[in-house]
Write an enzyme that holds these catalytic residues in place. Structure first.
Site, PDB file in Angstrom:
ATOM      1  N   GLU A 143     -10.461  -0.193   5.676  1.00  0.00           N
ATOM      2  CA  GLU A 143      -9.900  -0.066   7.021  1.00  0.00           C
ATOM      3  C   GLU A 143      -9.058   1.208   7.077  1.00  0.00           C
ATOM      4  OE1 GLU A 143      -6.736  -2.396   9.955  1.00  0.00           O
ATOM      5  OE2 GLU A 143      -6.453  -2.345   7.788  1.00  0.00           O
TER       6      GLU A 143
ATOM      7  N   ASP B  27     -10.381 -10.055   1.472  1.00  0.00           N
ATOM      8  CA  ASP B  27      -9.444  -9.035   1.919  1.00  0.00           C
ATOM      9  C   ASP B  27      -8.473  -8.695   0.790  1.00  0.00           C
ATOM     10  OD1 ASP B  27      -8.185  -7.405   3.847  1.00  0.00           O
ATOM     11  OD2 ASP B  27      -8.461  -8.940   5.380  1.00  0.00           O
TER      12      ASP B  27
ATOM     13  N   ASP C 174      -7.571  -3.518   3.085  1.00  0.00           N
ATOM     14  CA  ASP C 174      -6.630  -3.390   4.192  1.00  0.00           C
ATOM     15  C   ASP C 174      -5.897  -2.051   4.108  1.00  0.00           C
ATOM     16  OD1 ASP C 174      -5.120  -4.780   6.404  1.00  0.00           O
ATOM     17  OD2 ASP C 174      -3.449  -4.429   5.035  1.00  0.00           O
TER      18      ASP C 174
ATOM     19  N   HIS D  85      -8.942  -9.433  13.991  1.00  0.00           N
ATOM     20  CA  HIS D  85      -7.731 -10.245  14.088  1.00  0.00           C
ATOM     21  C   HIS D  85      -6.505  -9.459  14.532  1.00  0.00           C
ATOM     22  CE1 HIS D  85      -7.533  -8.201  10.262  1.00  0.00           C
ATOM     23  NE2 HIS D  85      -6.254  -8.517  10.167  1.00  0.00           N
ATOM     24  N   ASP D  86      -6.639  -8.153  14.766  1.00  0.00           N
ATOM     25  CA  ASP D  86      -5.497  -7.316  15.102  1.00  0.00           C
ATOM     26  C   ASP D  86      -5.524  -6.757  16.520  1.00  0.00           C
ATOM     27  OD1 ASP D  86      -4.011  -7.475  12.750  1.00  0.00           O
ATOM     28  OD2 ASP D  86      -5.097  -5.826  11.795  1.00  0.00           O
TER      29      ASP D  86
END
Length: 551
Positions: free
Chosen positions: A279, A108, A210, A342-343
């Site tokens: 993303e 990431d 990200d 994870h969000d």
């Protein structure tokens, strides 16, 4: 420092197209030293699980040095490992083991912003005239002392924070401890690209970028226009967040990003067979931006938007509309789809709150995800059918949840530790008396040890279907053609070369019957779904699926 040599063989530069990528949240995967927090050695020890599942690659969420205000997404050193996760040597060992098992490794990269503890920011905030004074987004106050414009932070409130040393505001799209880097500055771009090369030389196979559409801001700092209530949605931020009240055309989604992404892709091309997935966090133009960022073979190989991560129920109509919208927005682009990460609330809970047979529902959803056109991300624990954990306020760690509690409980419910052994302390995740987040009892009963080898389990269905998927290239690389919609029936064809596959799903708790499309069809087996089939008639049980190949 161990640097991995570049492979002189001819690797598959197209490995990412249709790849299944397993996301690992390092704090919660496996603790190797008993401190209650997962780490790199723990990941290495559990990679055999990912390989046995049938994934092609892993994506590891941030493990860099960080004050952990946003649990690693606030980076204080882009070229190191936080001591809580281990060392660079531990990372080298992880790379070696992953490659031995045939797994690619993606990490990431968080380059829209850094931590306020990063040396770059400490220097930048020290004065208005130091060498890094322009490395972050600074602005004078309005004459009345208020922030320079109306931009909002995703984590609530203004996107500007006053710094008394410089007597200026700095921009932060997220926490005030996450100042935004100024990518309009070529020196900042060069530093970030050099950091990218550092990890490529260590042997990584790619990156997850990200908040890729947040890299640039409007130089004129113009106000965002308001957004009428009918156009607001909760895809990027929860409905209670005023962030949804604006149309974000000046604080992100800027056209200058396209040239930077070309520079980034050029760095990837310096190394063999490297891929990146971006993303795209935008609730209004997400698929359009994905199309821009993946077009032309000179930017991102793939991106994902939030269409399948949003609260909207997964209906046949929604699957069809999302895929058709992506095809229209990005005719030569490539998506990477996920149902959980994870969000967001785990999808079995997000969409299946009223579903009685959660296992059957999870099995069907996995087959829908794994037969979409695009690459796929599986989030750790998804293969166990884990539900969203209910975390008490006293146990909350996520600042996002603390800010908007109780209407939005934050992201801790999807970040609880992985469950490996139902009989072991902390489900085999850690020997600590108290891990960083509590492990729900209902998760412990769904541990890997309880499901492994049970043909009816969600875990074995994931393994079975991933093996089935590998037998048919059309699933990974083929086109998608939707058949006429009929209530709860979702049906489409996947075609690659001479192979044409038929996929049919009953997205309901009531059995349905349908007929095959015109043609000669060979019923496929080995995918784990049972159904009735005779002639052209197919009977699908609740949450059932059917697969055939054109003869």
């Amino acid at each position: 420092m161990a640097i991995f040599a570049e492979n002189n063989a001819a690797p598959d530069k197209d490995w990412w197209r249709g790849a299944v990528i397993y996301q690992i949240y390092p704090r919660s995967f496996q603790d190797s030293n008993g401190d209650g927090i997962g780490d790199l050695k723990g990941i290495t020890a559990r990679l055999s699980h990912v390989a046995a599942l049938g994934a092609d690659a892993i994506w590891i969420s941030p493990f860099f040095p960080s004050p952990m205000k946003d649990f690693g997404y606030d980076v204080a050193d882009y070229c190191g490992v936080d001591p809580m996760f281990g060392t660079l040597s531990d990372f080298d060992g992880l790379i070696a083991e992953a490659h031995r098992l045939g797994l690619k490794v993606m990490i990431d990269l968080v380059i829209s912003h850094s931590s306020d503890q990063h040396p770059w920011f400490l220097e930048s905030r020290s004065s208005r005239f130091n060498p890094k004074a322009d490395w972050y987004v600074w602005s004078d106050a309005k004459p009345d002392g208020t922030p320079p414009n109306n931009w909002l932070s995703i984590f609530g409130g203004s996107a500007w924070h006053w710094d008394p040393t410089r007597m200026q505001y700095y921009m932060h799209n997220f926490l005030m401890s996450q100042p935004d880097l100024n990518l309009h500055n070529p020196e900042v771009q060069d530093a970030l690209l050099d950091m990218t090369r550092f990890w490529l030389r260590r042997g990584v196979d790619g990156f997850r970028l990200d908040t890729i559409n947040f890299y640039f801001h409007d130089k004129e700092l113009r106000d965002n226009p308001s957004l009428e209530p009918s156009r607001r949605n909760a895809a990027t931020a929860p409905a209670v967040n005023p962030y949804n009240f604006q149309e974000h055309i000046y604080d992100k989604n800027r056209p200058e990003n396209l040239e930077f992404l070309k520079r980034f892709r050029a760095v990837l091309e310096e190394f063999p067979a490297i891929a990146a997935v971006g993303e795209v966090g935008d609730s209004q133009r997400g698929l359009e931006i994905v199309g821009e960022y993946t077009s032309g073979n000179d930017k991102m190989q793939m991106c994902y938007a939030f269409e399948f991560l949003a609260p909207d129920p997964l209906t046949p109509e929604r699957v069809r509309n999302v895929q058709n919208a992506f095809s229209a927005a990005a005719p030569d682009g490539w998506a990477c789809w996920a149902f959980s990460n994870h969000d967001v609330v785990r999808h079995v809970s997000r969409w299946g709150g009223e579903v009685l047979d959660r296992d059957a529902y999870a099995r069907m959803l996995s087959a829908i995800l794994l037969t979409q056109r695009g690459s796929v991300c599986i989030y750790q624990g998804e293969e166990l059918g884990l539900t969203e954990a209910d975390i008490a306020y006293a146990d909350l760690q996520d600042p996002y949840g603390i800010q908007f509690w109780p209407e939005f409980k934050g992201r801790d419910g999807c970040r609880t530790p992985m469950v490996w052994d139902a009989q072991a302390l902390q489900a085999g995740f850690s020997t600590a008396e108290r891990p960083w987040l509590p492990i729900p009892v209902e998760h412990q009963m769904r541990a890997v040890s309880s499901q492994y080898g049970d043909p009816a389990s969600v875990l074995e269905q994931y393994r079975r279907f991933l093996a089935f998927r590998k037998l048919h290239p059309a699933f990974a690389k083929g086109d998608i053609l939707f058949l006429p919609q009929d209530g709860s029936l979702l049906a489409y064809k996947r075609q690659h070369g001479n192979e044409v596959l038929l996929c049919m799903f009953n997205v309901s708790a009531v059995p349905i019957a349908t007929e095959l499309p015109i043609g000669d069809w060979e019923v496929l087996t080995g995918h784990g779904f049972e159904n009735g089939w005779e002639g052209n008639r197919v009977e699908l049980p609740a949450w059932g699926a059917f697969f055939a190949r054109h003869a």
